[in-house]
Design a protein around this motif. Structure first.
Motif, PDB file in Angstrom:
ATOM      1  N   TYR A 235       0.898  -1.261  -0.042  1.00 37.70           N
ATOM      2  CA  TYR A 235       0.144  -0.101  -0.252  1.00 37.70           C
ATOM      3  C   TYR A 235       0.843   1.256   0.090  1.00 37.70           C
ATOM      4  O   TYR A 235       2.063   1.380   0.479  1.00 37.70           O
ATOM      5  N   ASN A 236       0.398   2.435  -0.625  1.00 39.92           N
ATOM      6  CA  ASN A 236       0.897   3.772  -0.626  1.00 39.92           C
ATOM      7  C   ASN A 236      -0.162   4.498   0.525  1.00 39.92           C
ATOM      8  O   ASN A 236      -1.384   4.300   0.126  1.00 39.92           O
ATOM      9  N   ILE A 237       0.184   5.155   1.393  1.00 47.28           N
ATOM     10  CA  ILE A 237      -0.724   5.923   2.278  1.00 47.28           C
ATOM     11  C   ILE A 237      -0.327   7.239   2.521  1.00 47.28           C
ATOM     12  O   ILE A 237       1.003   7.355   2.654  1.00 47.28           O
ATOM     13  N   VAL A 238      -0.987   8.279   2.595  1.00 49.08           N
ATOM     14  CA  VAL A 238      -0.848   9.484   3.036  1.00 49.08           C
ATOM     15  C   VAL A 238      -1.838   9.995   3.993  1.00 49.08           C
ATOM     16  O   VAL A 238      -3.037   9.936   3.700  1.00 49.08           O
ATOM     17  N   SER A 239      -1.829  10.539   5.086  1.00 46.41           N
ATOM     18  CA  SER A 239      -2.479  10.866   6.107  1.00 46.41           C
ATOM     19  C   SER A 239      -2.191  12.055   6.988  1.00 46.41           C
ATOM     20  O   SER A 239      -1.061  12.505   7.110  1.00 46.41           O
ATOM     21  N   ILE A 240      -3.197  12.817   7.178  1.00 45.49           N
ATOM     22  CA  ILE A 240      -3.128  13.990   8.192  1.00 45.49           C
ATOM     23  C   ILE A 240      -4.141  13.567   9.429  1.00 45.49           C
ATOM     24  O   ILE A 240      -5.276  13.472   9.066  1.00 45.49           O
ATOM     25  N   ILE A 241      -3.219  13.502  10.618  1.00 43.53           N
ATOM     26  CA  ILE A 241      -4.135  12.946  11.819  1.00 43.53           C
ATOM     27  C   ILE A 241      -3.986  14.092  12.793  1.00 43.53           C
ATOM     28  O   ILE A 241      -2.744  14.466  13.364  1.00 43.53           O
ATOM     29  N   GLY A 242      -5.018  14.549  13.519  1.00 40.11           N
ATOM     30  CA  GLY A 242      -4.968  15.221  14.537  1.00 40.11           C
ATOM     31  C   GLY A 242      -5.386  14.727  15.677  1.00 40.11           C
ATOM     32  O   GLY A 242      -6.379  13.727  15.739  1.00 40.11           O
ATOM     33  N   ASP A 243      -4.666  14.926  17.058  1.00 36.12           N
ATOM     34  CA  ASP A 243      -5.068  14.057  18.136  1.00 36.12           C
ATOM     35  C   ASP A 243      -5.549  15.281  19.259  1.00 36.12           C
ATOM     36  O   ASP A 243      -4.560  15.916  19.603  1.00 36.12           O
ATOM     37  N   ARG A 244      -6.368  15.208  19.715  1.00 38.07           N
ATOM     38  CA  ARG A 244      -7.004  16.009  20.729  1.00 38.07           C
ATOM     39  C   ARG A 244      -6.225  15.930  22.199  1.00 38.07           C
ATOM     40  O   ARG A 244      -5.880  16.660  22.828  1.00 38.07           O
ATOM     41  N   ASN A 245      -5.838  14.549  22.537  1.00 37.94           N
ATOM     42  CA  ASN A 245      -5.312  14.221  23.744  1.00 37.94           C
ATOM     43  C   ASN A 245      -3.931  14.855  23.881  1.00 37.94           C
ATOM     44  O   ASN A 245      -3.596  15.355  24.862  1.00 37.94           O
ATOM     45  N   THR A 246      -3.098  14.451  22.752  1.00 44.57           N
ATOM     46  CA  THR A 246      -1.733  14.685  23.056  1.00 44.57           C
ATOM     47  C   THR A 246      -1.478  16.153  22.283  1.00 44.57           C
ATOM     48  O   THR A 246      -0.096  16.700  22.071  1.00 44.57           O
ATOM     49  N   LYS A 247      -2.501  16.917  21.923  1.00 42.29           N
ATOM     50  CA  LYS A 247      -2.434  18.067  20.997  1.00 42.29           C
ATOM     51  C   LYS A 247      -1.412  18.215  19.692  1.00 42.29           C
ATOM     52  O   LYS A 247      -0.758  19.060  19.661  1.00 42.29           O
ATOM     53  N   LYS A 248      -1.521  17.157  19.252  1.00 41.44           N
ATOM     54  CA  LYS A 248      -0.623  17.115  18.024  1.00 41.44           C
ATOM     55  C   LYS A 248      -1.257  16.834  16.756  1.00 41.44           C
ATOM     56  O   LYS A 248      -2.589  16.260  16.435  1.00 41.44           O
ATOM     57  N   LEU A 249      -0.993  17.515  15.509  1.00 40.76           N
ATOM     58  CA  LEU A 249      -1.177  17.545  14.217  1.00 40.76           C
ATOM     59  C   LEU A 249      -0.053  16.965  13.459  1.00 40.76           C
ATOM     60  O   LEU A 249       0.816  17.472  13.402  1.00 40.76           O
ATOM     61  N   VAL A 250      -0.565  15.881  12.856  1.00 38.93           N
ATOM     62  CA  VAL A 250       0.789  15.121  12.186  1.00 38.93           C
ATOM     63  C   VAL A 250       0.379  14.742  10.818  1.00 38.93           C
ATOM     64  O   VAL A 250      -0.786  14.305  10.368  1.00 38.93           O
ATOM     65  N   GLY A 251       1.603  14.797  10.021  1.00 40.37           N
ATOM     66  CA  GLY A 251       1.481  14.350   8.553  1.00 40.37           C
ATOM     67  C   GLY A 251       2.174  13.055   8.561  1.00 40.37           C
ATOM     68  O   GLY A 251       3.206  12.997   9.111  1.00 40.37           O
ATOM     69  N   PHE A 252       1.610  12.266   7.841  1.00 42.82           N
ATOM     70  CA  PHE A 252       2.096  10.781   7.767  1.00 42.82           C
ATOM     71  C   PHE A 252       2.197  10.116   6.437  1.00 42.82           C
ATOM     72  O   PHE A 252       1.237  10.447   5.657  1.00 42.82           O
ATOM     73  N   VAL A 253       3.288   9.487   5.935  1.00 39.78           N
ATOM     74  CA  VAL A 253       3.435   8.846   4.616  1.00 39.78           C
ATOM     75  C   VAL A 253       3.929   7.707   4.688  1.00 39.78           C
ATOM     76  O   VAL A 253       5.156   7.486   5.353  1.00 39.78           O
ATOM     77  N   GLU A 254       3.281   6.590   4.055  1.00 41.35           N
ATOM     78  CA  GLU A 254       3.867   5.409   3.982  1.00 41.35           C
ATOM     79  C   GLU A 254       3.938   4.800   2.549  1.00 41.35           C
ATOM     80  O   GLU A 254       3.113   5.042   1.735  1.00 41.35           O
ATOM     81  N   ILE A 255       5.204   4.382   2.062  1.00 38.69           N
ATOM     82  CA  ILE A 255       5.343   4.031   0.781  1.00 38.69           C
ATOM     83  C   ILE A 255       5.475   2.477   0.725  1.00 38.69           C
ATOM     84  O   ILE A 255       6.521   1.952   1.474  1.00 38.69           O
ATOM     85  N   PHE A 256       5.024   1.827  -0.217  1.00 42.52           N
ATOM     86  CA  PHE A 256       5.069   0.169  -0.378  1.00 42.52           C
ATOM     87  C   PHE A 256       4.864  -0.414   0.912  1.00 42.52           C
ATOM     88  O   PHE A 256       5.860  -1.366   1.082  1.00 42.52           O
ATOM     89  N   SER A 257       4.197  -0.119   1.989  1.00 47.01           N
ATOM     90  CA  SER A 257       3.833  -0.717   3.240  1.00 47.01           C
ATOM     91  C   SER A 257       5.467  -0.728   3.948  1.00 47.01           C
ATOM     92  O   SER A 257       5.291  -1.742   4.709  1.00 47.01           O
ATOM     93  N   THR A 258       6.382   0.065   3.569  1.00 50.01           N
ATOM     94  CA  THR A 258       7.824  -0.160   4.221  1.00 50.01           C
ATOM     95  C   THR A 258       8.362   1.082   4.697  1.00 50.01           C
ATOM     96  O   THR A 258       8.754   1.016   5.770  1.00 50.01           O
TER      97      THR A 258
END
Ligand SMILES: [Zn+2]
Length: 369
Positions: free
Chosen positions: A216-239
């Motif tokens: 899989y190729n994945i790209v994601s923006i995740i916001g978390d209320r508990n840790t007060k973090k906004l994070v960008g995440f990318v994963e290429i070829f599941s690796t």
């Protein structure tokens, strides 16, 4: 509302409009947007950072046989540990390297097929007229060899590759309508205006797991209320996984914007199901003060990918053995003469398939070890 290129700030108009792939097409990206970059910046980043990333990942693109708009992944020339050279065609398909060896007064020619052998012989004949091409062709030996060695592989992502990975996150973040101002450091990093690395490698389990293993190729923006973090995440070829912390003081709701697809089948997020999103563990992992890369985890996910590709190519080899035997059976027992399956045909098929299987298993060392 007019759009502006997020790298140089130029207004995007009819003259400089361009299609930017959110994930570079060379590594299987399909999603495009005309609202992200001006033509100039698109070409510049494509030629430099995206090119660096796709070149580094070319061996993986080859193993997975990544689908692209234009052109297939290139074949690779590989020297194995034993010194033996092979060509790896897209989809983990090893081939012998054509070779001419001169031993005393004899030539030893390795070719991948009869045409290649004939061409090589004719070429040699120009220099050595005494070579009897017809005779040599009549006496050639067909050999089927299977790969019985591991393929050595090294993956090093330099700063240019990291910029390209950062651009995937920025592309997706802006594509999804988020505020550019909040990722100004990442944008500067992509432009190479500052050396501060904002992008970190993530070697723990992916925050995304799918209902079955796939690439899989994945790209994601995740916001978390508990840790007060906004994070960008990318994963290429599941690796290959990277993240950036966009905001350390995020005060919005917990949310995520995701884009993912199966690289081999092209199945999009509508066709595949995420089983668990281990977000809590993900935020605990990235919230540590120092982020250590766990090499053994990295190797683990890398080996998983390699094993998967290897298994796929094994399955294909097995399938090809069976279909070869069927073809041979049809040649010996032409359907016009043998409209029904006879005992003779069954006997031939079972003998032929088992003989081919034994030599395949033996050569790939899947037997007796
Ligand atoms: Zn621009």
């Amino acid at each position: 509302m007019t759009d502006h290129c997020y790298l140089c700030g130029a207004e995007i108009n009819d003259e400089n409009i361009s299609k930017e792939h959110i994930i570079p097409n060379a590594i299987g990206g399909k999603l495009v947007s005309i609202k992200l970059l001006c033509n100039n910046c698109n070409i510049k980043t494509g030629d430099v950072i995206d090119f660096a990333l796709s070149k580094t990942l070319e061996p993986l693109c080859n193993l997975i046989n990544v689908k692209r708009d234009r052109g297939t992944p290139t074949s690779l020339k590989i020297t194995l540990q034993s010194g033996k050279k092979i060509i790896l065609r897209p989809g983990f398909k090893p081939e012998a390297v054509p070779n001419v060896e001169k031993l005393n007064n004899k030539f030893n020619i390795t070719a991948r097929n009869e045409n290649e052998a004939l061409e090589t012989l004719r070429h040699l004949q120009l220099k050595y007229p005494s070579i009897d091409v017809d005779n040599a062709m009549e006496n050639l030996q067909h050999q089927k060899k299977y790969l019985d060695e591991k393929i050595p592989f090294k993956l090093e992502l330099n700063d240019e590759c990291l910029r390209s990975l950062g651009k995937i996150i920025a592309n997706f973040y802006i594509y999804r309508g988020n505020d550019k101002e909040k990722i100004s450091e990442l944008i500067d990093f992509i432009k190479d205006d500052q050396k501060i690395k904002t992008l970190w490698q993530y070697t723990e389990d992916s925050p995304f797991t799918f209902n079955k293993y796939g690439v899989y190729n994945i790209v994601s923006i995740i916001g978390d209320r508990n840790t007060k973090k906004l994070v960008g995440f990318v994963e290429i070829f599941s690796t290959i996984k990277f993240f950036i912390i966009i905001n350390n003081n995020y005060d919005g709701e917990t949310f995520s914007q995701n884009y993912y697809y199966n690289v081999e089948t092209g199945a999009s997020d509508k066709d595949i199901i995420i089983k668990t999103v281990k977000k809590e563990k993900f935020f605990t992992n990235i919230s540590r003060d120092t982020y250590d890369i766990c090499l053994s985890n990295y190797e683990k996910s890398f080996n998983e990918l390699m094993n998967y590709c290897h298994k796929k190519s094994n399955d294909e080899a097995r399938f090809s053995i069976i279909s070869q035997s069927f073809d041979e059976c049809q040649r010996r027992f032409p359907p016009e003469k043998y409209p029904y399956f006879t005992d003779e045909m069954i006997e031939f098929l079972s003998k032929d398939v088992s003989e081919k299987f034994v030599s395949y298993l033996y050569e790939t060392k899947q037997l007796g070890q």
